[in-house]
Design an enzyme around this catalytic site. Structure first.
Site, PDB file in Angstrom:
ATOM      1  N   GLU A 285       0.844  -1.189   0.000  1.00 56.35           N
ATOM      2  CA  GLU A 285       0.000   0.000   0.000  1.00 56.35           C
ATOM      3  C   GLU A 285       0.880   1.241   0.000  1.00 56.35           C
ATOM      4  O   GLU A 285       1.900   1.294   0.687  1.00 56.35           O
ATOM      5  CB  GLU A 285      -0.918   0.016   1.227  1.00 56.35           C
ATOM      6  CG  GLU A 285      -1.937  -1.110   1.227  1.00 56.35           C
ATOM      7  CD  GLU A 285      -3.089  -0.898   2.201  1.00 56.35           C
ATOM      8  OE1 GLU A 285      -3.205   0.212   2.762  1.00 56.35           O
ATOM      9  OE2 GLU A 285      -3.875  -1.843   2.390  1.00 56.35           O
TER      10      GLU A 285
ATOM     11  N   HIS B 153      -4.414   6.533  -0.021  1.00 56.86           N
ATOM     12  CA  HIS B 153      -3.672   5.283   0.058  1.00 56.86           C
ATOM     13  C   HIS B 153      -4.209   4.336  -0.991  1.00 56.86           C
ATOM     14  O   HIS B 153      -5.217   4.628  -1.656  1.00 56.86           O
ATOM     15  CB  HIS B 153      -3.726   4.676   1.468  1.00 56.86           C
ATOM     16  CG  HIS B 153      -5.027   4.095   1.890  1.00 56.86           C
ATOM     17  ND1 HIS B 153      -6.108   4.858   2.305  1.00 56.86           N
ATOM     18  CD2 HIS B 153      -5.457   2.811   1.982  1.00 56.86           C
ATOM     19  CE1 HIS B 153      -7.103   4.074   2.655  1.00 56.86           C
ATOM     20  NE2 HIS B 153      -6.752   2.804   2.450  1.00 56.86           N
TER      21      HIS B 153
ATOM     22  N   HIS C 269      -5.226   0.252  -2.315  1.00 53.45           N
ATOM     23  CA  HIS C 269      -5.651  -1.088  -1.923  1.00 53.45           C
ATOM     24  C   HIS C 269      -5.163  -2.063  -2.994  1.00 53.45           C
ATOM     25  O   HIS C 269      -5.815  -2.217  -4.025  1.00 53.45           O
ATOM     26  CB  HIS C 269      -7.182  -1.154  -1.805  1.00 53.45           C
ATOM     27  CG  HIS C 269      -7.724  -0.608  -0.516  1.00 53.45           C
ATOM     28  ND1 HIS C 269      -9.072  -0.582  -0.215  1.00 53.45           N
ATOM     29  CD2 HIS C 269      -7.095  -0.095   0.569  1.00 53.45           C
ATOM     30  CE1 HIS C 269      -9.254  -0.060   0.994  1.00 53.45           C
ATOM     31  NE2 HIS C 269      -8.070   0.255   1.482  1.00 53.45           N
TER      32      HIS C 269
ATOM     33  N   ASP D 253      -9.858   0.943   7.783  1.00 57.52           N
ATOM     34  CA  ASP D 253      -9.794   2.356   7.380  1.00 57.52           C
ATOM     35  C   ASP D 253     -10.684   3.214   8.272  1.00 57.52           C
ATOM     36  O   ASP D 253     -10.293   4.297   8.711  1.00 57.52           O
ATOM     37  CB  ASP D 253     -10.253   2.516   5.926  1.00 57.52           C
ATOM     38  CG  ASP D 253      -9.241   1.996   4.925  1.00 57.52           C
ATOM     39  OD1 ASP D 253      -8.040   2.068   5.203  1.00 57.52           O
ATOM     40  OD2 ASP D 253      -9.668   1.510   3.859  1.00 57.52           O
TER      41      ASP D 253
END
Lengths: 97, 153
Positions: free
Chosen positions: B24, B84, B86, B97
């Protein structure tokens, strides 16, 4: 000391990014901050009065949690205190929606 | 509340996810916000400190956040969100999250990266007034309209 306020909490400091607060220690500075802006209390502290686990407080470049004296650490007028909520997450679990 | 991004910044945050795949990526969005729109003007890449589980977790070191907050202050901007990726997972917020989101009023941008290629990018506004009533709300990502594509054939 100057206390830097993160974006989400500026709603409770009259939009101020930085608040100048008197205090001889970190704890005194935080207490004075909350006294001046009482709505911050629930965002920074638990009902038991402990700093919320996701709220990081840095004295200049040092994490207050790891300072030998913790929140009792002495500060000088030129010191900077930063309040920084943590940022983390990840796709380790399925979405809950 | 919509999230307004320039095309280069949009490409940059998606490219970051491709570069760090299968791990990530994460970063910080600087800009400004009014009542209806968050405008991103600068993107700061951050390191993912979760080296123990970087394929499905991320964490930004507080020192990087302090630096970002300082940079924002000097530029007359503020931290308005985070992004971010995934890897091989949908661009939807996860329970992790949500549990670890604390910047109310900020945008959380997630890019799905499938087999190394960025696919869907979504943004979620962390709405609410305190931890106990926070929620993620999908928000539109607004990009400047592209120049008309002229086919030479």
């Amino acid at each position: 000391m100057n206390i830097h306020i993160p974006t989400p909490l500026r709603a409770y400091t009259d939009k101020q990014e930085t608040v100048s607060i008197p205090g001889a220690t970190v704890a005194e500075g935080l207490a004075a901050l909350v006294a001046a802006h009482p709505a911050l209390q629930q965002h920074l502290f638990t009902s038991e009065g402990k700093l919320r686990s996701f709220v990081n407080v840095y004295l200049n470049d040092d994490d207050v949690r790891w300072l030998p004296a913790g929140q009792a650490t002495a500060v000088s007028p030129g010191d900077e205190l930063s309040i920084i909520p943590s940022i983390a997450g990840g796709c380790s679990k399925e979405p809950s929606i | 509340m919509t999230l307004k991004l320039s095309n280069p910044l949009y490409r940059e945050l998606r490219a970051h996810g491709e570069e760090t795949y299968p791990h990530e990526c994460c970063g910080i969005l600087l800009g400004s916000a009014d009542g209806s729109e968050i405008t991103v003007q600068r993107l700061l890449r951050a390191g993912n400190t979760r080296t123990d589980s970087a394929h499905n977790r991320y964490n930004i070191a507080p020192q990087e956040l302090i630096s970002a907050q300082r940079e924002a202050r000097q530029a007359g901007l503020e931290i308005v969100g985070f992004y971010h990726s995934h890897p091989d997972h949908p661009a939807q917020w996860s329970a992790t999250d949500f549990a670890e989101a604390h910047w109310l009023g900020c945008a959380y941008v997630i890019t799905a990266v499938e087999q190394g290629r960025a696919t869907v990018t979504n943004s979620f506004l962390l709405a609410g007034t305190r931890e106990e009533d926070k929620s993620f709300r999908p928000q539109s990502i607004v990009l400047p309209s592209s120049a008309p594509h002229l086919d030479s054939d």
